[in-house]
Scaffold this motif. Structure first.
Motif, PDB file in Angstrom:
ATOM      1  N   ILE A 179       7.438  16.945  19.050  1.00 54.91           N
ATOM      2  CA  ILE A 179       7.463  15.558  19.498  1.00 54.91           C
ATOM      3  C   ILE A 179       7.044  14.691  18.317  1.00 54.91           C
ATOM      4  O   ILE A 179       6.432  15.177  17.363  1.00 54.91           O
ATOM      5  CB  ILE A 179       6.527  15.315  20.701  1.00 54.91           C
ATOM      6  N   ILE A 180       7.401  13.422  18.374  1.00 60.81           N
ATOM      7  CA  ILE A 180       7.059  12.489  17.304  1.00 60.81           C
ATOM      8  C   ILE A 180       6.229  11.363  17.903  1.00 60.81           C
ATOM      9  O   ILE A 180       6.722  10.575  18.723  1.00 60.81           O
ATOM     10  CB  ILE A 180       8.329  11.922  16.647  1.00 60.81           C
ATOM     11  N   ALA A 181       4.959  11.306  17.511  1.00 60.07           N
ATOM     12  CA  ALA A 181       4.061  10.257  17.992  1.00 60.07           C
ATOM     13  C   ALA A 181       2.720  10.382  17.291  1.00 60.07           C
ATOM     14  O   ALA A 181       2.255  11.499  17.043  1.00 60.07           O
ATOM     15  CB  ALA A 181       3.858  10.353  19.500  1.00 60.07           C
ATOM     16  N   ASP A 206       0.265  19.154  25.272  1.00 65.19           N
ATOM     17  CA  ASP A 206       0.065  20.489  25.834  1.00 65.19           C
ATOM     18  C   ASP A 206       1.362  21.287  25.866  1.00 65.19           C
ATOM     19  O   ASP A 206       1.352  22.512  25.658  1.00 65.19           O
ATOM     20  CB  ASP A 206      -0.504  20.381  27.250  1.00 65.19           C
ATOM     21  N   ARG A 207       2.482  20.621  26.122  1.00 66.99           N
ATOM     22  CA  ARG A 207       3.768  21.322  26.154  1.00 66.99           C
ATOM     23  C   ARG A 207       4.103  21.916  24.787  1.00 66.99           C
ATOM     24  O   ARG A 207       4.553  23.057  24.693  1.00 66.99           O
ATOM     25  CB  ARG A 207       4.869  20.355  26.597  1.00 66.99           C
ATOM     26  N   ASN A 251       4.968  26.428  21.349  1.00 67.11           N
ATOM     27  CA  ASN A 251       4.893  26.858  19.947  1.00 67.11           C
ATOM     28  C   ASN A 251       3.798  27.869  19.677  1.00 67.11           C
ATOM     29  O   ASN A 251       3.949  28.722  18.799  1.00 67.11           O
ATOM     30  CB  ASN A 251       4.675  25.644  19.046  1.00 67.11           C
ATOM     31  N   PHE A 252       2.687  27.745  20.387  1.00 68.31           N
ATOM     32  CA  PHE A 252       1.587  28.691  20.184  1.00 68.31           C
ATOM     33  C   PHE A 252       1.455  29.665  21.338  1.00 68.31           C
ATOM     34  O   PHE A 252       1.425  30.879  21.132  1.00 68.31           O
ATOM     35  CB  PHE A 252       0.275  27.944  19.969  1.00 68.31           C
ATOM     36  N   GLY A 253       1.414  29.159  22.561  1.00 69.74           N
ATOM     37  CA  GLY A 253       1.262  30.042  23.712  1.00 69.74           C
ATOM     38  C   GLY A 253       2.384  31.059  23.811  1.00 69.74           C
ATOM     39  O   GLY A 253       2.154  32.232  24.130  1.00 69.74           O
ATOM     40  N   GLY A 254       3.613  30.624  23.519  1.00 71.97           N
ATOM     41  CA  GLY A 254       4.740  31.556  23.548  1.00 71.97           C
ATOM     42  C   GLY A 254       4.624  32.650  22.516  1.00 71.97           C
ATOM     43  O   GLY A 254       5.012  33.801  22.757  1.00 71.97           O
ATOM     44  N   VAL A 255       4.061  32.312  21.348  1.00 72.28           N
ATOM     45  CA  VAL A 255       3.846  33.317  20.298  1.00 72.28           C
ATOM     46  C   VAL A 255       2.750  34.295  20.719  1.00 72.28           C
ATOM     47  O   VAL A 255       2.880  35.516  20.536  1.00 72.28           O
ATOM     48  CB  VAL A 255       3.481  32.627  18.967  1.00 72.28           C
ATOM     49  N   GLN A 311       2.750  14.075  13.771  1.00 72.92           N
ATOM     50  CA  GLN A 311       3.016  15.485  14.061  1.00 72.92           C
ATOM     51  C   GLN A 311       1.749  16.238  14.443  1.00 72.92           C
ATOM     52  O   GLN A 311       1.644  17.446  14.212  1.00 72.92           O
ATOM     53  CB  GLN A 311       3.672  16.148  12.845  1.00 72.92           C
ATOM     54  N   SER A 312       0.790  15.557  15.055  1.00 71.17           N
ATOM     55  CA  SER A 312      -0.485  16.212  15.358  1.00 71.17           C
ATOM     56  C   SER A 312      -0.308  17.419  16.272  1.00 71.17           C
ATOM     57  O   SER A 312      -0.924  18.471  16.057  1.00 71.17           O
ATOM     58  CB  SER A 312      -1.471  15.221  15.981  1.00 71.17           C
ATOM     59  N   ALA A 313       0.529  17.290  17.296  1.00 73.27           N
ATOM     60  CA  ALA A 313       0.737  18.419  18.212  1.00 73.27           C
ATOM     61  C   ALA A 313       1.438  19.567  17.499  1.00 73.27           C
ATOM     62  O   ALA A 313       1.030  20.732  17.618  1.00 73.27           O
ATOM     63  CB  ALA A 313       1.556  17.969  19.421  1.00 73.27           C
ATOM     64  N   TYR A 314       2.488  19.250  16.754  1.00 74.47           N
ATOM     65  CA  TYR A 314       3.224  20.277  16.016  1.00 74.47           C
ATOM     66  C   TYR A 314       2.329  20.913  14.956  1.00 74.47           C
ATOM     67  O   TYR A 314       2.298  22.134  14.805  1.00 74.47           O
ATOM     68  CB  TYR A 314       4.457  19.641  15.375  1.00 74.47           C
ATOM     69  N   ASN A 315       1.568  20.077  14.213  1.00 79.63           N
ATOM     70  CA  ASN A 315       0.620  20.611  13.240  1.00 79.63           C
ATOM     71  C   ASN A 315      -0.359  21.579  13.892  1.00 79.63           C
ATOM     72  O   ASN A 315      -0.584  22.691  13.392  1.00 79.63           O
ATOM     73  CB  ASN A 315      -0.180  19.479  12.600  1.00 79.63           C
TER      74      ASN A 315
END
Length: 273
Positions: free
Chosen positions: A93-95, A106-107, A112-116, A150-154
């Protein structure tokens, strides 16, 4: 070098991009594949590209732990065992953090992490005791550096990096035949930017379409090139794989200038302080 021919490997996020390119290349190398993606149509397109190569497809969301475990267990039953998993599924996401709804943050973490985490947890019992095995977790250059909006992605990609490093150290002692590899792609020519949920940019920064276009212009590596680099790392047993000259540059600068790196590469990535 370890020959991949005849191995059984599971790949998430195989419906497009790097996941699809990995499926095509691994099939050419004689790998028997179990492919998963939330996008059933995209997954079908990937399967069509494989011709008669042995491959199963399952539409699932990697946040559905029960479905993910069932898919991995079924792949092991189908092929008489499982030799590896490539945890590739992801989204962005971008925000700015302050403007990111908790549910969206959370999504990203869940996928990205929980699935791994779930992929590693459910695949590991199948990999133990085999003459060779692979756990390949896709992080990002954003798992090496912070970036505004990119805080969530980071957070998710730094978490993948930490998990994979710890797992590498643990299995090196308990299960040395299992190769644990973390992958840091730079800019890859996929639809990731256009598919990212755009919420808000930084003040004065481009909007959704302009931001995606700028990313696509700066992306230096094709999915096929990325897949070739990853597979070469699997064959060599490399613990870390950097994809693209931009990833190598970012890796160098973040290590040389751990505090001020962003001042040095901000212009390269689109500005910032």
């Amino acid at each position: 070098m370890t020959d991949l021919n005849g191995r059984a490997i599971a790949v998430t996020g195989a419906g497009s991009g790097i996941g699809r390119a990995l499926a095509v290349l691994l099939a050419k190398k004689g790998v028997r594949l179990a492919l998963a993606d939330k996008d059933a149509a995209g997954l079908g397109e990937t399967k069509a590209l494989l011709g008669n190569s042995p491959a199963t497809t399952t539409a699932l969301d990697v946040t559905d732990d029960t479905a993910l475990k069932a898919w991995i267990d079924e792949a092991a039953r189908e092929y008489g065992g499982l030799d590896g998993i490539i945890n590739n599924a992801g989204l962005s996401i971008i925000a700015p953090f302050a403007d990111t709804p908790a549910a969206d943050f959370d999504r990203v973490m869940d996928v990205n992490f929980g699935g791994v985490v779930s992929g590693c947890r459910h695949a590991l019992p199948h990999l133990r005791g085999r003459d060779a095995g692979w756990i390949v977790n896709i992080s990002s250059v954003f798992g090496m550096m912070g970036y505004p909006t990119q805080s969530a992605y980071n957070a998710s990609k730094f978490a993948v990096r930490g998990l994979t490093e710890a797992l590498y150290l643990e299995l090196a002692q308990t299960d040395p035949a299992i190769r644990v590899i973390r992958v840091h792609p730079g800019g890859i020519k996929t639809n990731v930017a256009r598919n990212a949920k755009f919420i808000k940019s930084m003040p004065g920064a481009p909007g959704a379409m302009d931001s995606a276009s700028e990313f696509e212009k700066s992306a230096r590596t094709t999915p096929d090139q990325a897949a070739a680099t990853i597979v070469a790392g699997m064959e060599k047993g490399s613990p870390r794989v950097l994809i693209g000259g931009d990833a190598k540059m970012i890796d160098l600068l973040t290590r040389l200038f751990p505090v001020s790196y962003y001042k040095r590469i901000g212009a390269f990535l689109g500005g910032g302080r």
